[in-house]
Design a protein around this motif. Sequence first.
Motif, PDB file in Angstrom:
ATOM      1  N   GLN A   1      -0.731  -1.714  -2.579  1.00 19.45           N
ATOM      2  CA  GLN A   1      -1.503  -0.711  -1.836  1.00 19.45           C
ATOM      3  C   GLN A   1      -2.648  -0.161  -2.677  1.00 19.45           C
ATOM      4  O   GLN A   1      -3.771   0.056  -2.160  1.00 19.45           O
ATOM      5  N   ALA A   2      -2.458  -0.022  -3.951  1.00 18.84           N
ATOM      6  CA  ALA A   2      -3.533   0.463  -4.834  1.00 18.84           C
ATOM      7  C   ALA A   2      -4.681  -0.551  -4.923  1.00 18.84           C
ATOM      8  O   ALA A   2      -5.867  -0.187  -4.986  1.00 18.84           O
ATOM      9  N   GLU A   3      -4.286  -1.854  -4.919  1.00 23.05           N
ATOM     10  CA  GLU A   3      -5.319  -2.906  -4.963  1.00 23.05           C
ATOM     11  C   GLU A   3      -6.169  -2.906  -3.695  1.00 23.05           C
ATOM     12  O   GLU A   3      -7.395  -3.134  -3.731  1.00 23.05           O
ATOM     13  N   VAL A   4      -5.542  -2.656  -2.539  1.00 23.94           N
ATOM     14  CA  VAL A   4      -6.286  -2.573  -1.265  1.00 23.94           C
ATOM     15  C   VAL A   4      -7.344  -1.473  -1.338  1.00 23.94           C
ATOM     16  O   VAL A   4      -8.501  -1.646  -0.966  1.00 23.94           O
ATOM     17  N   LEU A   5      -6.927  -0.336  -1.813  1.00 23.51           N
ATOM     18  CA  LEU A   5      -7.854   0.790  -1.903  1.00 23.51           C
ATOM     19  C   LEU A   5      -8.996   0.488  -2.886  1.00 23.51           C
ATOM     20  O   LEU A   5     -10.163   0.865  -2.670  1.00 23.51           O
ATOM     21  N   LYS A   6      -8.669  -0.202  -3.947  1.00 22.42           N
ATOM     22  CA  LYS A   6      -9.690  -0.551  -4.956  1.00 22.42           C
ATOM     23  C   LYS A   6     -10.742  -1.505  -4.372  1.00 22.42           C
ATOM     24  O   LYS A   6     -11.966  -1.324  -4.567  1.00 22.42           O
ATOM     25  N   ILE A   7     -10.271  -2.537  -3.633  1.00 23.94           N
ATOM     26  CA  ILE A   7     -11.203  -3.510  -3.028  1.00 23.94           C
ATOM     27  C   ILE A   7     -12.073  -2.829  -1.997  1.00 23.94           C
ATOM     28  O   ILE A   7     -13.296  -3.053  -1.918  1.00 23.94           O
ATOM     29  N   ALA A   8     -11.421  -1.989  -1.148  1.00 25.73           N
ATOM     30  CA  ALA A   8     -12.184  -1.297  -0.105  1.00 25.73           C
ATOM     31  C   ALA A   8     -13.235  -0.403  -0.722  1.00 25.73           C
ATOM     32  O   ALA A   8     -14.392  -0.346  -0.262  1.00 25.73           O
TER      33      ALA A   8
ATOM     34  N   LEU B   1      -3.676  -8.891   1.636  1.00 23.98           N
ATOM     35  CA  LEU B   1      -2.975  -7.853   0.855  1.00 23.98           C
ATOM     36  C   LEU B   1      -2.054  -6.998   1.742  1.00 23.98           C
ATOM     37  O   LEU B   1      -0.928  -6.659   1.354  1.00 23.98           O
ATOM     38  N   TYR B   2      -2.565  -6.608   2.919  1.00 23.88           N
ATOM     39  CA  TYR B   2      -1.718  -5.858   3.839  1.00 23.88           C
ATOM     40  C   TYR B   2      -0.454  -6.649   4.210  1.00 23.88           C
ATOM     41  O   TYR B   2       0.653  -6.095   4.300  1.00 23.88           O
ATOM     42  N   LEU B   3      -0.704  -7.977   4.426  1.00 21.74           N
ATOM     43  CA  LEU B   3       0.423  -8.808   4.824  1.00 21.74           C
ATOM     44  C   LEU B   3       1.469  -8.887   3.713  1.00 21.74           C
ATOM     45  O   LEU B   3       2.679  -8.779   3.949  1.00 21.74           O
ATOM     46  N   GLU B   4       0.968  -9.095   2.478  1.00 25.31           N
ATOM     47  CA  GLU B   4       1.908  -9.167   1.369  1.00 25.31           C
ATOM     48  C   GLU B   4       2.664  -7.848   1.203  1.00 25.31           C
ATOM     49  O   GLU B   4       3.876  -7.819   0.968  1.00 25.31           O
ATOM     50  N   TYR B   5       1.930  -6.745   1.356  1.00 27.20           N
ATOM     51  CA  TYR B   5       2.570  -5.424   1.257  1.00 27.20           C
ATOM     52  C   TYR B   5       3.695  -5.289   2.298  1.00 27.20           C
ATOM     53  O   TYR B   5       4.805  -4.859   2.007  1.00 27.20           O
ATOM     54  N   ALA B   6       3.349  -5.677   3.532  1.00 28.22           N
ATOM     55  CA  ALA B   6       4.316  -5.517   4.609  1.00 28.22           C
ATOM     56  C   ALA B   6       5.562  -6.366   4.366  1.00 28.22           C
ATOM     57  O   ALA B   6       6.703  -5.927   4.584  1.00 28.22           O
ATOM     58  N   LYS B   7       5.331  -7.605   3.895  1.00 30.08           N
ATOM     59  CA  LYS B   7       6.467  -8.490   3.694  1.00 30.08           C
ATOM     60  C   LYS B   7       7.396  -7.987   2.570  1.00 30.08           C
ATOM     61  O   LYS B   7       8.604  -8.161   2.646  1.00 30.08           O
ATOM     62  N   ARG B   8       6.761  -7.424   1.539  1.00 28.74           N
ATOM     63  CA  ARG B   8       7.613  -6.956   0.433  1.00 28.74           C
ATOM     64  C   ARG B   8       8.194  -5.548   0.701  1.00 28.74           C
ATOM     65  O   ARG B   8       9.285  -5.207   0.234  1.00 28.74           O
ATOM     66  N   ALA B   9       7.408  -4.736   1.435  1.00 24.40           N
ATOM     67  CA  ALA B   9       7.859  -3.373   1.702  1.00 24.40           C
ATOM     68  C   ALA B   9       9.062  -3.329   2.662  1.00 24.40           C
ATOM     69  O   ALA B   9       9.979  -2.511   2.514  1.00 24.40           O
ATOM     70  N   ALA B  10       9.019  -4.254   3.654  1.00 27.06           N
ATOM     71  CA  ALA B  10      10.087  -4.226   4.668  1.00 27.06           C
ATOM     72  C   ALA B  10      11.484  -4.471   4.052  1.00 27.06           C
ATOM     73  O   ALA B  10      12.412  -3.678   4.249  1.00 27.06           O
ATOM     74  N   PRO B  11      11.687  -5.582   3.292  1.00 27.52           N
ATOM     75  CA  PRO B  11      13.026  -5.766   2.723  1.00 27.52           C
ATOM     76  C   PRO B  11      13.400  -4.687   1.710  1.00 27.52           C
ATOM     77  O   PRO B  11      14.564  -4.300   1.598  1.00 27.52           O
TER      78      PRO B  11
END
Length: 898
Positions: A578-585, A516-526
């Motif tokens: 990012q919301a999904e990350v917090l939910k899983i954690a 999830l972090y990776l997907e966030y980073a890839k989409r957030a950067a562009p």
Amino acid sequence: MVDYHANNQSSTGRAQMYMEPENDWDRDLLLDPAWEKQQRKTFTAWCNSHLRKSGTQIENIEEDFRDGLKLMLLLETIAGERLPKPERGKMRVHKINNVNKALDFIAGKGVKLVSIGAEEIVDGNAKMTLGMIWTIILRFAIQDISVEETSAKEGLLLWCQRKTAPYKNVNVQNFHISWKDGLAFNALIHRHRPDLIDYDSLRKDDPVTNLNNAFEVAEKHLDIPKMLDAEDIVNTARPDEKAIMTYVSSFYHAFSGAQKAETAANRICKVLAVNQENEQMMEDYEKLASELLEWIRRTVPWLENRTQEKTVNDMQAKQEDFRDYRCVHKPPKVQEKCQLEISFNTLQTKLRLSNRPAFMPSEGRMVSDINGAWHTLEGAEKGYEEWILSEIRRLERLEHLAEKFHQKAAIHESWTDGKEAMLTQKDYETSTLSEVKALLRKHEAFESDLAAHQDRVEQIAAIAQELNELDYYDSAKVNTRCQKICDQWDTLGAFTQSRKESLERTEKQLESIDELYLEYAKRAAPFNNWMEGAMEDLQDMFIVHNIEEIQGLITAHEQFKSTLAEANKEREAIQAIQAEVLKIAQSNGIKLSGANPYTTITPESIDGKWEKAMAMVPLRDTALQGELNKQNSNDTLRAKFATQANAVGAYIQAKMEEIGRISIEMNGTLEDQLTNLKEYQKTIMSYMPEINTLEGYHQLIQEALIFDNQYTSYTMEHLRVGWEQLLTTIARTVNEVENQILTRDAKGITQEQLHEYRASFNHFDKDHSGALIAEEFKACLISLSYDVENEKQGESEFARIMSIVDPNGSGAVTFQAFIDFMSRETTDTDTADQVIASFKILAADKTFITAEELRRELPPDQAEYCIARMAPYTGADAAPGALDYMSFSTALYGESDL
């Protein structure tokens, strides 16, 4: 003895004109004993001076004329004509008939006798007899006296004043008290015969001696009988005017030979005055031409100077200097150029009219030379204006590019700040596998960000290259900064590659990674890069020159706004990750160690940039709308200028055509034509406020940096040239009529003759060009009764006339040349031979003249003028100081050199 017979055939009309002042013979004044005594003596002496030619005389004026015999004899003697045969009877009727014959003869000479009848003369009426004798004296002794176009009493008085002017204590103002002290009589004699009078020995307080001296010398040496006694004049408060006039007229006729010399001197004075005036006009032309050419010589290098400035403000200052030159310095020079042409034409006309050679200005100062220099000036002026506008465009472009360069460089430098330290750290050496994997993914995201910034670096380099090509004044600073950015970019590329290789070496040891972090980073950067690019575009500077360009930018901006909905969906999708990350954690009780290990882009930064970008959108709308309003205002200004320019252009064109028609169709007297033309000139000058209004619009357009106008084909430069041509054309037309007036007055041409010449010229000027070709001119001459038909003699005569009216062989004859020819054919002019004859009179028939003779007979300034220019006389009969007046006279008319 004085001879009065030479001019006894004067016209009746002229006699009437001179005698009318004496019609009111004042009988009562003759009752004054002193005046009657003076008149008796003077008139008796005068009559005897003529009767003694016939071997007789009178003793008592009222008794000796009673039978009419001596009266008829007197008239025959002074008139040189035979009267009807007198009656020899002694009866009263015979006497009356004789007197009537005499009175009829006097009346036949145009003399009006008022209240004088034959019976009164026969009865011995003293008053009537004296009045009759005075009338005879006026008619035969005074009437034909003429000095400077005055006649009779005024002419005689002017002659006395001129002859006695150099003498002290003499001031002749009348024919009574001005002669009481006797000095005036002595001055007249001394002026013509200085060997007879020692004038310096005379004293004003001894009038009797002075009068007796003059009367005795006149009687002894000049054959002028003594008509008065000195005591009669001195002892009378106011001597009789008629007696004095009679006496003085005898002096005038005695010195009539000297009068011829005076007439000759007058002719020379007239010729010299013309020459002096022409020389002054030549000097004035040379001076004005030199000053105008010097001004052009100083101005052209300034207009040809192409020294570049560093900023738009500096170039606009040059533009303001150029506008000041156009509006303040040039207009007076345009007027001077026009006045120079008019002065040149007037001078040439005066030279032609006075039979002088044409004026040839010194080398480089011809009208054609001045026109050539003026053409060079206007060419330099046009080039200078175009250069200023192109330089303003270039500098404006440079300043825009420089600002854009520094803005993009600042954004890039801000982005690269700290990147070298990040790429060179060794944090992966002590990290866990998951941390290494996270570092690797983070590095991949950085590489994506680095690739996205590659375009910005290329843009910065391209802008720097363009600034160098456009010769930007601060290129060195731009190049230094650009080189630093490029060098840093190469370093970042090398460091990025090195870190990637280090992370890949440890990647096999790292298994765990948060997708999830990776997907966030890839989409957030562009998305973050897109937002930065959007904010950069929203802050981007722009410059436009017309409505189409700004509307293009507005369209592009509207297209950008249409993509915001999709971009917002992408932002919400990233935030959902990012919301999904917090939910899983939270669901699995996982304690997050901190920020996303794969990117530094936080949800807060994304929201912050999104809000900032959204705030920039309305600001961009406002800026674009303001520029649209500005372009609309510029377009309105274009329309105003075009409307005024089209009206001014049409007005100038119409007036130019109208002047062409007026110059051909003018009617009335030349003075009326001149008045109408000057009124027409004032009407044209009254249009000047419209020109000034157009200049105001033109200034506003230049200040607004408007470089094109689709609403009109006129430029301010074209209209200025047209206006100047219009003013010059009407001034030349006015000058042509003035020269015609000058020709008419100088040559004595009547208004009807001028109308006839103009009508003949216009009739054969079929194309209304203002000039006749050879065949048209020949037809015109034939219509005026010139024998120039196609026979050999006619062709020879026509060739002679063409050499006069077209000395340059242009094949065309102007109206002025036509008028000069016709006036030369129909009027007389002064010639070199006439001037030589006049000098010969002053020189007493000698072939040379002396400086002393010139100073005695001519006014001082003209005498010195002749002395300074006459060559020494070298003939065999030359005397010391002899001057050659013949070569001088021919030089005045261009037949030799001064």
